[in-house]
Design a protein around this motif. Sequence first.
Motif, short mmCIF file in Angstrom:
data_model
loop_
_atom_site.label_atom_id
_atom_site.label_comp_id
_atom_site.label_asym_id
_atom_site.label_seq_id
_atom_site.Cartn_x
_atom_site.Cartn_y
_atom_site.Cartn_z
N TYR A 28 0.93 -1.05 0.02
CA TYR A 28 -0.17 0.03 -0.08
C TYR A 28 0.82 1.12 -0.04
CZ TYR A 28 -4.65 -1.90 0.09
OH TYR A 28 -5.98 -2.57 -0.11
N THR A 29 2.22 1.12 0.70
CA THR A 29 3.12 2.35 0.54
C THR A 29 3.21 2.71 -0.93
OG1 THR A 29 3.67 1.64 2.59
CG2 THR A 29 5.28 3.28 1.19
N ILE A 30 3.69 1.80 -1.74
CA ILE A 30 4.38 1.97 -3.04
C ILE A 30 2.89 2.29 -3.81
CG2 ILE A 30 4.27 -0.58 -3.76
CD1 ILE A 30 6.39 0.21 -5.72
N ARG A 31 1.72 1.64 -3.58
CA ARG A 31 0.86 1.96 -4.49
C ARG A 31 0.09 3.21 -4.17
NH1 ARG A 31 -5.01 -1.60 -3.90
NH2 ARG A 31 -6.09 -1.18 -5.78
N ALA A 32 -0.05 3.79 -3.23
CA ALA A 32 -0.54 5.05 -2.66
C ALA A 32 0.74 6.26 -3.30
CB ALA A 32 -0.65 4.98 -1.14
N LYS A 33 1.82 5.76 -3.29
CA LYS A 33 2.66 6.74 -3.83
C LYS A 33 2.55 6.79 -5.21
CE LYS A 33 6.06 7.09 -0.06
NZ LYS A 33 7.72 7.19 0.38
N TYR A 34 2.47 5.76 -6.06
CA TYR A 34 1.85 5.75 -7.19
C TYR A 34 0.85 6.62 -7.69
CZ TYR A 34 0.04 3.97 -11.62
OH TYR A 34 -0.31 4.03 -12.74
N GLU A 35 -0.06 6.61 -6.85
CA GLU A 35 -1.34 7.33 -7.21
C GLU A 35 -1.00 8.68 -6.78
OE1 GLU A 35 -4.04 6.45 -8.26
OE2 GLU A 35 -3.79 4.31 -8.40
N LEU A 36 -0.33 9.19 -5.80
CA LEU A 36 0.32 10.55 -5.55
C LEU A 36 0.89 10.86 -6.86
CD1 LEU A 36 1.38 10.40 -1.89
CD2 LEU A 36 -0.35 11.87 -2.51
N ALA A 37 1.93 10.21 -7.36
CA ALA A 37 2.27 10.69 -8.64
C ALA A 37 1.51 11.05 -9.54
CB ALA A 37 3.72 9.75 -9.07
N VAL A 38 0.57 10.00 -9.80
CA VAL A 38 -0.61 10.32 -11.00
C VAL A 38 -1.26 11.75 -10.67
CG1 VAL A 38 -2.62 9.40 -11.90
CG2 VAL A 38 -0.52 7.87 -11.33
N VAL A 39 -1.48 12.04 -9.55
CA VAL A 39 -2.48 13.38 -9.50
C VAL A 39 -1.48 14.21 -8.91
CG1 VAL A 39 -4.49 11.97 -8.72
CG2 VAL A 39 -2.72 12.51 -6.78
N SER A 40 -0.34 14.45 -9.01
CA SER A 40 0.63 15.33 -8.63
C SER A 40 0.94 16.56 -9.35
CB SER A 40 2.13 14.85 -8.49
OG SER A 40 3.05 15.62 -8.13
N VAL A 41 1.03 17.58 -8.83
CA VAL A 41 1.51 18.94 -9.47
C VAL A 41 2.81 18.80 -10.15
CG1 VAL A 41 -0.29 20.26 -8.06
CG2 VAL A 41 2.04 19.97 -7.30
N GLU A 42 3.24 19.55 -11.16
CA GLU A 42 4.28 19.28 -11.81
C GLU A 42 5.42 19.65 -11.20
OE1 GLU A 42 6.51 18.59 -15.08
OE2 GLU A 42 4.30 18.66 -14.90
N GLU A 43 5.49 20.34 -10.26
CA GLU A 43 6.73 20.80 -9.59
C GLU A 43 7.08 19.42 -8.39
OE1 GLU A 43 3.56 23.40 -7.40
OE2 GLU A 43 4.26 22.63 -9.29
#
Length: 286
Positions: free
Chosen positions: A227-242
């Motif tokens: 879940y740590t990597i899965r949630a971090k992946y989702e964070l990257a998907v919805v992340s702002v550019e910077e």
Amino acid sequence: MHYSLEKSNFAQLYQLYMKKYIAMVLLSAGVLSSCGEYNKVLKSTDYEYKYEAAKSYFAKGQNSRAATILEELIPILKGTANGEESLYMLAMTYYNQGDFVTASHYFNTYYTTYPKGEFTELARYYSGYGLYLDSPDPRLDQAQTYEAINQLQLYLEYYPQSERAKEAQNIMFELQEKLAYKELLAVRLYFNLGTYMGNNYLSCVITAQNALKNYPYSKYREEFMFYTIRAKYELAVVSVEEKLQGRYREVVDEYYNYMNEYPEGKYVKQVQKFYDYASKRITDTY
């Protein structure tokens, strides 16, 4: 002949009825006598008589009656020859009734008052064991579970060589797994909420990482890491550019963390997809 047979059957039925009736009368008399005796004990001012009655009720398994009498006697018997035994017995009456919280309170009072008493080891053990038996569902507040672990930990510190030490240790591991599972439920919930009313992916990561620190040997460890990597992946998907490049790198780091521990884990295929997605999009260097 027919009449004689009916008369015989009637006699047998009547005899059976009378036996049942007499048994009921005797039982009722016994109950009334018992109630009368108990009321006599409650009204008595002879504390020695009351104490012996409480011991008798306790021995018979009539814990509620014993507890009522002992509650009155405890402050009176404190400092006497019967003070120690009466306090431990009171704790046991609540334990036997399944009121483990009250029992734990009196066990604590006992071993605090009599740190080298005859029943101190048992009091320390049952204080934690009772709370373990009463530990709530993982979805509920776990204050009682934490206290059970605390009491059993204290027991092990005082009696590391006890015959109950191994059992106490196993119970602690079981309770810690329950706490770990409660954290896992929170992790799953945060992930499923996603970006609903805030960034729940971040909460998912924080909760999972804290669980990994607090319960490093849990059977849920692999799922926490997933879940740590899965949630971090989702964070990257919805992340702002910077923040994008930093979050891609975090996904890659978590991929290696997972693969180092679980190279043949049940989430390898999914974790590989997260890695492939993130690694291809990293454009800057560390």
